[in-house]
Design a protein around this motif. Structure first.
Motif, PDB file in Angstrom:
ATOM      1  N   UNK A 227      88.860  82.420 -11.783  1.00 54.00           N
ATOM      2  CA  UNK A 227      89.961  81.607 -12.623  1.00 54.00           C
ATOM      3  C   UNK A 227      88.756  81.249 -13.826  1.00 54.00           C
ATOM      4  N   UNK A 228      87.397  80.553 -13.209  1.00 51.68           N
ATOM      5  CA  UNK A 228      86.555  80.271 -14.279  1.00 51.68           C
ATOM      6  C   UNK A 228      86.259  81.273 -15.571  1.00 51.68           C
ATOM      7  N   UNK A 229      85.939  82.430 -14.831  1.00 47.81           N
ATOM      8  CA  UNK A 229      85.273  83.530 -15.553  1.00 47.81           C
ATOM      9  C   UNK A 229      86.571  83.885 -16.394  1.00 47.81           C
ATOM     10  N   UNK A 230      87.540  83.932 -15.999  1.00 44.33           N
ATOM     11  CA  UNK A 230      88.983  84.473 -16.814  1.00 44.33           C
ATOM     12  C   UNK A 230      89.097  83.314 -17.882  1.00 44.33           C
ATOM     13  N   UNK A 231      88.985  82.014 -17.685  1.00 48.23           N
ATOM     14  CA  UNK A 231      89.292  81.125 -18.594  1.00 48.23           C
ATOM     15  C   UNK A 231      88.215  81.265 -19.645  1.00 48.23           C
TER      16      UNK A 231
ATOM     17  N   UNK B  14      86.546  82.764 -25.336  1.00 49.44           N
ATOM     18  CA  UNK B  14      85.683  83.685 -26.208  1.00 49.44           C
ATOM     19  C   UNK B  14      86.505  84.559 -27.059  1.00 49.44           C
ATOM     20  N   UNK B  15      87.759  85.152 -26.498  1.00 50.60           N
ATOM     21  CA  UNK B  15      88.607  86.048 -27.187  1.00 50.60           C
ATOM     22  C   UNK B  15      89.157  85.304 -28.242  1.00 50.60           C
ATOM     23  N   UNK B  16      89.777  84.027 -27.900  1.00 45.28           N
ATOM     24  CA  UNK B  16      90.362  83.025 -28.949  1.00 45.28           C
ATOM     25  C   UNK B  16      89.379  82.867 -30.177  1.00 45.28           C
ATOM     26  N   UNK B  17      88.102  82.462 -29.781  1.00 47.73           N
ATOM     27  CA  UNK B  17      87.102  82.428 -31.038  1.00 47.73           C
ATOM     28  C   UNK B  17      86.930  83.624 -31.605  1.00 47.73           C
ATOM     29  N   UNK B  18      86.838  84.491 -31.048  1.00 49.04           N
ATOM     30  CA  UNK B  18      86.822  85.947 -31.880  1.00 49.04           C
ATOM     31  C   UNK B  18      87.902  86.114 -32.685  1.00 49.04           C
TER      32      UNK B  18
END
Length: 100
Positions: free
Chosen positions: A70-74, A79-83
């Motif tokens: 969960x933490x890794x996916x979060x 990171x994807x949102x920032x990208x």
């Protein structure tokens, strides 16, 4: 092992105790007679307590693994949102300067 098989080896064992120790029997992968000897020596109730503790540890391990996923996916989602925000800025800048 079936309840009847263990009851032959340990007369008077209650079904609820059998249900508690059966997973331990499966994990230990012992001969039925050897497991019955251990259950007699240690006591079925005590063995059932240990089996319950083992189940609790398994559940905790599963919960920990799922929490890590969960933490890794979060983190990856952040990171994807920032990208995405960075890419949107690049596209806006290009459109403002050069049109579509």
């Amino acid at each position: 092992m079936m309840y009847e098989e263990l009851e032959k080896r340990i007369p008077g064992i209650e079904y609820k105790d059998f249900e508690a120790v059966e997973p331990l029997y499966n994990v230990l992968n012992l001969d039925k007679d050897d497991f019955a000897k251990i259950a007699k020596a240690v006591g079925v109730k005590k063995l059932a307590e240990k089996a319950n503790r083992w189940r609790e540890l398994q559940e905790a391990r599963t919960m920990y693994r799922e929490r890590q996923e969960y933490l890794k996916a979060k983190e990856e989602l952040t990171a994807l949102h920032e990208q995405k925000e960075r890419l949107v800025k690049v596209i806006r800048s290009y459109r403002e300067n050069y049109g579509d």
